[in-house]
Design a protein around this motif. Structure first.
Motif, PDB file in Angstrom:
ATOM      1  N   LEU A  18       0.830  -1.212   0.000  1.00  0.00           N
ATOM      2  CA  LEU A  18       0.000   0.000   0.000  1.00  0.00           C
ATOM      3  C   LEU A  18       0.862   1.258   0.000  1.00  0.00           C
ATOM      4  O   LEU A  18       0.563   2.245  -0.665  1.00  0.00           O
ATOM      5  CB  LEU A  18      -0.916  -0.033   1.228  1.00  0.00           C
ATOM      6  N   GLU A  74       5.143  11.402   7.708  1.00  0.00           N
ATOM      7  CA  GLU A  74       5.268   9.950   7.858  1.00  0.00           C
ATOM      8  C   GLU A  74       4.088   9.368   8.648  1.00  0.00           C
ATOM      9  O   GLU A  74       3.647   8.238   8.393  1.00  0.00           O
ATOM     10  CB  GLU A  74       6.604   9.640   8.546  1.00  0.00           C
ATOM     11  N   LEU A 120       1.356   8.072   6.469  1.00  0.00           N
ATOM     12  CA  LEU A 120       1.628   7.054   5.437  1.00  0.00           C
ATOM     13  C   LEU A 120       1.462   5.642   5.991  1.00  0.00           C
ATOM     14  O   LEU A 120       1.808   5.386   7.153  1.00  0.00           O
ATOM     15  CB  LEU A 120       3.059   7.211   4.909  1.00  0.00           C
ATOM     16  N   PRO A 121       0.975   4.727   5.165  1.00  0.00           N
ATOM     17  CA  PRO A 121       0.925   3.335   5.615  1.00  0.00           C
ATOM     18  C   PRO A 121       2.335   2.805   5.836  1.00  0.00           C
ATOM     19  O   PRO A 121       3.267   3.214   5.139  1.00  0.00           O
ATOM     20  CB  PRO A 121       0.264   2.589   4.443  1.00  0.00           C
ATOM     21  N   SER A 122       2.503   1.918   6.790  1.00  0.00           N
ATOM     22  CA  SER A 122       3.808   1.304   7.028  1.00  0.00           C
ATOM     23  C   SER A 122       4.142   0.389   5.850  1.00  0.00           C
ATOM     24  O   SER A 122       3.254  -0.069   5.151  1.00  0.00           O
ATOM     25  CB  SER A 122       3.768   0.464   8.296  1.00  0.00           C
ATOM     26  N   PRO A 123       5.433   0.109   5.655  1.00  0.00           N
ATOM     27  CA  PRO A 123       5.793  -0.850   4.599  1.00  0.00           C
ATOM     28  C   PRO A 123       5.185  -2.220   4.885  1.00  0.00           C
ATOM     29  O   PRO A 123       4.877  -2.542   6.030  1.00  0.00           O
ATOM     30  CB  PRO A 123       7.329  -0.920   4.695  1.00  0.00           C
ATOM     31  N   ARG A 124       5.047  -2.980   3.822  1.00  0.00           N
ATOM     32  CA  ARG A 124       4.619  -4.384   3.880  1.00  0.00           C
ATOM     33  C   ARG A 124       3.152  -4.571   4.234  1.00  0.00           C
ATOM     34  O   ARG A 124       2.746  -5.621   4.716  1.00  0.00           O
ATOM     35  CB  ARG A 124       5.502  -5.204   4.831  1.00  0.00           C
ATOM     36  N   PHE A 125       2.340  -3.543   3.995  1.00  0.00           N
ATOM     37  CA  PHE A 125       0.894  -3.770   4.120  1.00  0.00           C
ATOM     38  C   PHE A 125       0.393  -4.161   2.730  1.00  0.00           C
ATOM     39  O   PHE A 125       0.225  -3.315   1.854  1.00  0.00           O
ATOM     40  CB  PHE A 125       0.156  -2.521   4.633  1.00  0.00           C
TER      41      PHE A 125
END
Lengths: 347, 162
Positions: free
Chosen positions: A76, A114, A117-122
């Motif tokens: 995402l 930040e 923003l969605p966190s990485p790996r969603f």
């Protein structure tokens, strides 16, 4: 002298969108999707000072990226941070009208806090709500893998195999009466948009052809079973898989004569400096056109693909470009067939 | 153990909303009314919701040990319900049947903004409430007023920022 126009980048404006679906729900909607005209919009719930607001950070995304997100090939965060063509907006879901329309307000600049923003790996596997995605191909192709494999080998084989699949699939689609005009336009554009002077043109041609294949016909690696022997299962279109089997078997049976034909054409184009010539600079009435066309036809017929008349139409009867495309197909087929010849892959 | 039940309409019963339901042991001794912990809208929970044991389920909470309000619906917390939200689901407690999904959703920006997040692993016995699960590991859970979610928490894990 005409006055010079000053290039000015237009600031994004407010933009209307129509609510489509909730994708993630935890006590309240967390990720939603909307459509703005034909543009897909993805929005994630973000904190707001106003507790009564239902604020979302929204981003426009291309159809390709949207499909890649749904397939789990991008997360995402990627949609919000990476594509060069994207516009970010804020919306308050409480402003949604009875017609499901809502106005989105552009976010100034591209530097997003930040915290929003969605966190990485969603990935889309984390969706909590059903969302109908276009169907994937369901015909299966099974390959047996054996012997020793480096990780790079496997990657290269998959890439080559899928490039040949996409090329043959695109040619089938171009010749099919039941395929939408917009798909045919994409196929045509893939052939016309580049000079065919160096390797990148071909890389992009095969990539564009891969993207031209509708999702329900795209090749899709389903499973790899690592063992000796192991198995690879792919989904795709049966007709295209059948075509691939035919050209691979034919290549294995006749590789010496096919390679000789290729080498002859390559040598001619190389000696006469046609390899480095852009296709745009090659005139239709060039005296070499007939010889190049016939040589390319001979090579294509020896390989059983691609259909040279179709390639010729797609290149606007440019003999040099047609020949270079056929030769690029040869190189990929030769790479693929090598794995079969080595015994590491078999049907 | 699955429970057979009928859900009354709101008009059929005065507040608090109750579930006219029976576990298997109750058959033969008559149906009893099970009041819900929260006030629910009409025709809520939906007819397809069931009173069933959920051996392992996960809830995002905001402290260790969790507080009762961490299990409260946003309806109970008095939040404005946004459009496109089912009022009945709005009055439910969101649970997950997949731990990884619970952790990943807990890292979305609005959830993250609430500070430290924990995942409470719950074992919910039959007779605790009614639930509606979907194929995407999300469960809407409407608790009976006899159910103590904090006591049902078997394990608490801190969610790390990604």
């Amino acid at each position: 002298m005409a006055p010079q126009r000053k290039a000015a980048k237009m600031a994004p404006r407010r933009r209307g969108a129509t609510f489509d679906a909730v994708l993630v729900y935890l006590d309240e909607p967390q990720v939603i999707t909307l459509i703005s005209l034909k543009t897909r919009v993805v929005a994630v719930a973000v904190p707001s000072e106003n507790q009564d607001a239902s604020l979302f950070l929204a981003v426009t995304t291309s159809q390709g990226d949207w499909e890649r997100y749904l397939e789990g090939r991008v997360d995402l965060r990627y949609l919000f941070t990476f594509p060069l063509i994207r516009t970010l907006y804020l919306l308050d879901l409480n402003d949604l009208g009875p017609d499901d329309r809502i106005m989105m307000v552009p976010v100034e600049g591209k530097a997003i806090d930040e915290a929003r923003l969605p966190s990485p790996r969603f990935f889309s596997t984390n969706h909590t709500q059903e969302y109908e995605t276009p169907e994937r191909a369901e015909d299966r192709e099974h390959l047996i893998i054996d012997g020793e494999w480096e990780l790079t080998d496997l990657g290269q084989f998959q890439q080559r195999f899928s490039e040949i699949y996409s090329f043959l699939g695109a040619i089938e689609n171009w010749n099919s009466g039941g395929v939408e005009d917009k798909i045919k336009r994409r196929i045509k554009d893939a052939f016309l948009d580049r000079p065919f002077r160096g390797g990148f043109s071909y890389v992009h041609l095969f990539k564009d052809l891969e993207h031209s294949i509708p999702r329900h016909d795209q090749i899709n690696l389903n499973a790899i079973q690592y063992a000796s022997p192991g198995k690879v299962e792919m989904f795709g279109r049966e007709q295209t898989f059948d075509g691939m089997r035919e050209v691979v078997h034919n290549f294995l049976a006749n590789h010496e004569s096919i390679s000789k034909t290729y080498n002859g054409l390559y040598k001619y184009l190389s000696q006469n400096k046609y390899l480095q010539m852009s296709g745009h600079h090659y005139a239709k009435n060039d005296p070499t056109a007939k010889f190049i066309s016939e040589s390319a036809k001979k090579l294509a017929e020896a390989m059983l693909a691609p259909d040279i008349e179709t390639v010729s139409k797609l290149t606007d009867e440019n003999a040099l470009v047609s020949a270079k495309v056929v030769m690029s197909f040869y190189r990929r087929l030769a790479d693929t067939a090598m794995y079969f010849a080595q015994g590491r892959i078999s049907y | 153990m699955e429970t057979r039940h009928n859900f009354p309409r709101r008009n059929d019963f005065p507040l608090p909303t109750v579930c006219l339901c029976a576990t298997e042991e109750m058959w033969g001794v008559g149906l009893r009314q099970m009041p819900f912990l929260e006030d629910l809208p009409e025709q809520c929970p939906p007819a397809e919701a069931v009173d069933v044991a959920i051996a392992e389920t996960y809830r995002v909470v905001y402290s260790d040990p969790p507080a009762p309000e961490h299990f409260a619906s946003f309806a109970k917390l008095g939040r404005n319900m946004p459009p496109k939200t089912d009022p009945c689901v709005w009055a439910a407690c969101s649970l997950f049947t997949a731990l990884e999904k619970a952790k990943n959703v807990a890292n979305l920006p609005k959830v993250r903004s609430r500070g430290a997040r924990f995942i409470a692993k719950l074992a919910i016995p039959a007779g605790s409430g009614v639930s509606l699960s979907n194929a995407k590991d999300h469960v809407s859970f409407w608790m009976y007023d006899t159910f103590d979610p904090c006591a049902a928490a078997l394990e608490i894990t801190k969610v790390g920022d990604v």
